[in-house]
Design an enzyme around this catalytic site. Structure first.
Site, short mmCIF file in Angstrom:
data_model
loop_
_atom_site.label_atom_id
_atom_site.label_comp_id
_atom_site.label_asym_id
_atom_site.label_seq_id
_atom_site.Cartn_x
_atom_site.Cartn_y
_atom_site.Cartn_z
N GLU A 64 -9.79 12.23 -31.44
CA GLU A 64 -11.00 11.61 -30.89
C GLU A 64 -11.03 10.13 -31.26
OE1 GLU A 64 -14.55 13.65 -32.05
OE2 GLU A 64 -13.98 15.50 -31.02
N GLN A 123 -2.18 6.25 -5.52
CA GLN A 123 -2.76 7.28 -4.64
C GLN A 123 -4.00 6.71 -3.93
OE1 GLN A 123 -1.24 10.37 -4.47
NE2 GLN A 123 -2.66 11.02 -2.88
N HIS A 158 -4.29 -1.36 -0.09
CA HIS A 158 -4.43 -1.71 1.34
C HIS A 158 -5.13 -0.64 2.16
CE1 HIS A 158 -2.03 -5.28 0.83
NE2 HIS A 158 -1.17 -4.58 0.12
N LYS A 222 10.41 -1.64 4.21
CA LYS A 222 10.74 -0.56 3.27
C LYS A 222 10.13 0.74 3.80
CE LYS A 222 8.69 -0.10 -0.90
NZ LYS A 222 8.31 -0.58 -2.22
N ASP A 253 7.24 -9.35 -6.04
CA ASP A 253 6.58 -8.05 -5.85
C ASP A 253 5.49 -7.88 -6.90
OD1 ASP A 253 6.05 -5.67 -4.63
OD2 ASP A 253 7.98 -4.73 -5.05
#
Ligand code: R5P
Length: 334
Positions: A64, A123, A158, A222, A253
């Protein structure tokens, strides 16, 4: 005549107020560095002419977390800098949430969250039913904890329409590319440079570097192949038109993770007769073998920033964070 004098007097008053505010503003701002970003918070504080705020973070034997803020934050503007890189990014996130919630509980006037590297960015869409859209989840948690504004660096989800759309609070995506471009100009001195975005998402980054190098940029294509249940990614670079023969190629990048993207791109450049190949990135995630992979593909130098401390972190993002905090703070006080 009287109203004219009154106007001059009012202007003077406003000027005195501004000067006073500028002189004293730093005292009303506290910079706190989470355990992931202590050195960066020190640099940002230095840029702002401040001492970093004192805080204590430790773990109990069962794991903790204990958090104590050794500053009087009541009615103060506070910035919490915590880069959310791995390993243990989940702990870093929880520490951030605990800090922000405590600051709110202690009566901080505003809390700017600064996550130079923001985890869970991959994600940014529900590719398969039932998946979490993690940038949105994270944003909701940060807001619920008490973050009142948010800064990150070279993080553009994006598919979600950008940082400002992901958060409901004011949120800004800063860019380290001008600093990386300046570094390249001063330390790598590329000759007849061509700056390359390894994919369409990096176009703005390449454009910013090309501006600093006074050169042109080109965008590679890509393609990623997703297979449900696996994380295998296939990358192909199709760059028929680009002319790199005899030139120095500079890749720009946001992230270098496995190094596959840069390595594939570098192979194209090498096969087409590029002279030297450099790679600039904001976030050197650098998974195992990434540097080796990139070097074997012909890249002679990899340069990253300190959003993630690493052996290639040559450029500090402290000046851009400090500038953004300074601007925000001078705007926020009445
Ligand atoms: C995503 O497309 C990003 O812009 C980077 O190109 C990517 O994260 C790099 O990953 P890797 O180094 O594993 O190819």
């Amino acid at each position: 005549m009287v109203s004219g004098l009154l106007r001059v007097w009012k202007c003077r008053l406003a000027l005195v107020h501004l000067r006073t505010r500028n002189r004293f503003t730093p005292c009303l701002l506290i910079i706190l560095g989470g355990s992931a970003s202590g050195p960066l918070a020190e640099k940002v504080s230095k840029e702002l002419g401040l001492k970093p705020g004192r805080l204590e973070i430790k773990n109990f034997p069962d794991g903790e977390m204990y958090v104590r803020i050794h500053e009087d934050v009541r009615d103060q503007d506070v910035a919490v800098i915590q880069s959310l890189y791995g390993p243990n990014c989940n702990e870093k996130i929880f520490e951030y949430l605990l800090l922000v919630d405590t600051l709110r509980d202690l009566g901080a006037r505003s809390i700017t969250g600064v996550a130079p590297y923001l985890a869970y960015a991959r994600q940014d869409a529900r590719f398969y039913p039932g998946e979490a859209i993690t940038p949105s989840s994270l944003a909701r948690m940060f807001e619920a904890a008490g973050t009142t504004s948010f800064l990150t660096i070279d993080w553009e989800p994006h598919r979600l329409g950008g940082v400002a759309k992901v958060f409901k609070i004011p949120a800004q995506n800063l860019s380290a590319m001008p600093l990386l471009g300046q570094y390249a100009r001063e330390h790598l001195a590329p000759r007849n440079p061509i700056v390359i975005a390894p994919d369409a998402g990096a176009e703005n980054l390449a454009a910013a570097v090309a501006k600093e190098l006074d050169g042109e940029y080109f965008v590679f294509q890509k393609k990623r192949v997703r297979k449900e249940g696996t994380t295998t990614t296939k990358i192909t670079v199709d760059a028929v038109e680009v002319e790199v023969k005899g030139r120095d190629a500079v890749f720009a990048d946001d992230i270098i993770s496995t190094g596959t993207t840069i390595a594939e791109g570098a192979k194209v450049c090498r096969n087409r007769g590029a002279k030297r190949i450099f790679a600039l990135c904001t976030h050197p995630v650098l998974g195992q073998g990434a540097i080796k992979r990139i070097r074997s593909a012909g890249v002679s130098k990899v340069i990253g920033t300190d959003t993630i401390p690493s052996p290639v972190s040559r450029v500090s993002v402290a000046p851009i964070i400090a500038r953004a905090i300074r601007l925000q703070n001078s705007d926020s006080r009445p």
